[in-house]
Write an enzyme that holds these catalytic residues in place. Structure first.
Site, PDB file in Angstrom:
ATOM      1  N   CYS A 100      44.168  39.375  38.515  1.00 26.79           N
ATOM      2  CA  CYS A 100      43.771  38.050  39.199  1.00 26.79           C
ATOM      3  C   CYS A 100      43.945  36.363  38.337  1.00 26.79           C
ATOM      4  O   CYS A 100      44.547  36.041  37.538  1.00 26.79           O
ATOM      5  CB  CYS A 100      44.194  38.311  40.904  1.00 26.79           C
ATOM      6  SG  CYS A 100      44.924  36.801  42.181  1.00 26.79           S
ATOM      7  N   HIS A 155      46.120  43.443  41.332  1.00 23.74           N
ATOM      8  CA  HIS A 155      44.801  43.846  42.051  1.00 23.74           C
ATOM      9  C   HIS A 155      45.137  45.548  41.872  1.00 23.74           C
ATOM     10  O   HIS A 155      45.907  46.569  42.685  1.00 23.74           O
ATOM     11  CB  HIS A 155      44.518  43.861  43.637  1.00 23.74           C
ATOM     12  CG  HIS A 155      44.320  42.372  43.477  1.00 23.74           C
ATOM     13  ND1 HIS A 155      43.062  42.013  43.357  1.00 23.74           N
ATOM     14  CD2 HIS A 155      45.164  41.187  44.002  1.00 23.74           C
ATOM     15  CE1 HIS A 155      43.005  39.953  43.929  1.00 23.74           C
ATOM     16  NE2 HIS A 155      44.165  39.487  43.632  1.00 23.74           N
ATOM     17  N   GLU A 186      42.626  47.369  41.933  1.00 20.30           N
ATOM     18  CA  GLU A 186      41.391  47.878  42.894  1.00 20.30           C
ATOM     19  C   GLU A 186      41.918  48.343  43.853  1.00 20.30           C
ATOM     20  O   GLU A 186      40.711  48.786  44.808  1.00 20.30           O
ATOM     21  CB  GLU A 186      40.033  47.248  42.381  1.00 20.30           C
ATOM     22  CG  GLU A 186      40.548  45.596  43.348  1.00 20.30           C
ATOM     23  CD  GLU A 186      40.871  44.239  43.380  1.00 20.30           C
ATOM     24  OE1 GLU A 186      41.163  42.992  43.455  1.00 20.30           O
ATOM     25  OE2 GLU A 186      42.103  44.843  41.744  1.00 20.30           O
TER      26      GLU A 186
END
Length: 484
Positions: A53, A141, A143
């Protein structure tokens, strides 16, 4: 695997023992006047590097690319529309894989030497690789739970590319944490605030392993718990061998909240009384020198910067931020650097029951942040009844374990209804059920219409003061799980 989180403006001086570096997201824009500007001179091109990001935008903006404002805000789910073949970084990632976005800038031109390796329908440069380097950038993202192949991408980068060892297990965490607690606390006595939830229970179990009878657990009734929760939780702890004392301070909390409607002010008032109650109780425990809390990493991230870096405060958490000077206790938080899913795995490795570990998260401020506006005893009663019907219904329909967190919100509006051919003007409640793993991101659960119909009917018929029920279908981001 073991990881450390460091602020961009105070990185380790010696990077020789680090296998890889990830540049995280940020609330800032690279186009701002003072954007976070890490020194990558000993990293880029020398170690495996992944920008996520803001990190991906940073690598583009300061290395020959261009970042501009998106035409529309891009938050929540998106799907890849292109995955470049033969890219080890994206090995095993399907071309239409769901990813999770949270940004308002976009990469309009890739940095020097970059090759586009992924796109979505709205984001052309969703992923890229720098040729001749082990450097990657992705706009989404990986994660978070809702990026379907995010774990695979991180595995490709960290294990296959960077060669990081996968040896940091729940058992290893328990072993090292218990040893650290023994060393830090010694023969001192510790007071721990139990909530009945997963975090405080796992924290208590770790401390009990480390210091045994020197742990004194206190469960405080703040008057904002679920229906019957005070007695139910005390009973739950009887079989765990913990030294637990119940303290009913409900009147004290409700007095402090009287007339207060601002969400942050309510949280801070609850936090203040929480500390005051524990200060009073600590004086009753001879030689108590520590206050233990079940703080986990999402609490820290959303409240303050855990490592001294500049992060945005989303909302304050009652158990984050230290103690006032007058309270002569040190704080110990054994779970402070791990996430909810990791807490559950740690609890399981210590033999805690699946039923206890599967309990839905419940906010520390309790129903105070699910009652929008000021708090009264009558509003608490209404919401306790509504919540009880909703949660009991989830259990009865076999849906409870399919939901990560659920609850009801009492809205500060009345709406017109008709009951028994008479006009009513009563409260509206919103039901919320989400799926997640760590609470950092969440998506609403598609509960069966028949279930929602039954629950809505039961609430309106059985809870005096409510004539309308709605269901919240927003994801996090852009919404949060709680409404305040």
């Amino acid at each position: 695997m073991y990881a450390e989180i460091k602020p961009y403006n105070n990185p380790p001086k010696d990077l020789s023992s680090y296998k890889a570096v990830i540049l995280s997201g940020s609330p800032h824009s690279v186009r701002g006047e003072t954007p976070p500007h890490p020194d990558l001179s000993e990293i880029k091109g020398k170690k495996p590097l992944l920008g996520v990001c803001y990190g991906a935008q940073y690598l583009a903006h300061f290395h020959g690319g261009e970042v501009g404002q998106s035409n529309t805000r891009e938050y929540g789910r998106a799907n890849l529309s292109m995955v470049k073949e033969g890219e080890p970084f994206l090995d095993g990632v399907s071309e239409d894989s769901q990813v999770w976005m949270s940004h308002s800038d976009t990469i309009k031109q890739l940095p020097e030497g970059a090759v586009r390796i992924a796109s979505t329908h709205d984001v052309e440069n969703a992923g890229y690789r720098i040729e001749g380097e082990d450097t990657y950038g992705i706009q989404f993202h990986p994660e978070v739970y809702h990026s379907a192949d995010g774990k695979k991408i991180l595995e490709n980068f960290l294990v296959k590319s960077a060669g990081v060892a996968q040896t940091w297990t729940p058992d290893a965490f328990v072993e090292t944490t218990v040893a650290d607690l023994k060393s830090k606390i010694g023969d001192d006595r510790v007071i721990l605030g139990l909530s009945g939830g997963v975090d405080s229970t796992v924290a208590a179990t770790l401390l009990h392993k480390a210091i045994g009878k020197n742990l004194h657990c206190i469960f405080v009734n703040n008057g904002l718990l679920r229906k019957n929760e005070y007695t139910d939780v005390l009973k739950q702890y009887e079989g765990l061998g913990l030294n637990v004392k119940g303290v009913d301070a409900s009147a004290r909390f409700l007095d402090a909240l009287e007339g207060e409607s601002d969400p942050e002010a309510k949280r801070k008032a609850i936090g203040r009384v929480f500390v005051e109650v524990f200060d009073d109780e600590s004086k009753l425990v001879e030689n108590a020198t520590w206050l233990a809390q079940g703080t986990i990493y999402p609490d820290v991230i959303e409240s303050v910067s855990a490592t001294g870096g500049p992060s945005a405060t989303i909302k304050s958490h009652h158990n984050v931020g230290g103690l006032p000077d007058y309270m002569k206790l040190n704080v110990v938080e054994p779970l402070r650097m791990i996430f909810k899913d990791e807490v559950r795995r740690v609890g399981a490795s210590m033999g805690l029951s699946a039923e206890l570990l599967g309990r839905h998260p419940f906010p520390g401020p309790g129903l105070a942040i699910r009652i929008l506006g000021d708090i009264t005893q009558e509003k608490v009663r209404i919401l306790q009844e509504v919540d009880h019907i909703f949660i009991s219904g989830l259990r009865e329909w076999g849906l409870y374990d399919k939901v990560w967190q659920a609850g009801a919100m009492l809205l500060p509006v009345n709406s017109v209804g008709v009951m028994g051919d008479e006009r009513t003007y009563e409260k509206c409640v919103a039901l919320r059920a989400v799926e997640s793993t760590d609470g950092m991101t969440a998506d609403w659960v598609d509960l069966p219409y028949k279930f929602l119909q039954k629950v809505s009917n039961d609430i309106i018929n059985k809870v005096k003061g409510v004539n309308r029920v709605v269901y919240d279908i927003s994801s996090k981001p852009p919404a949060t799980i709680e409404w305040e």
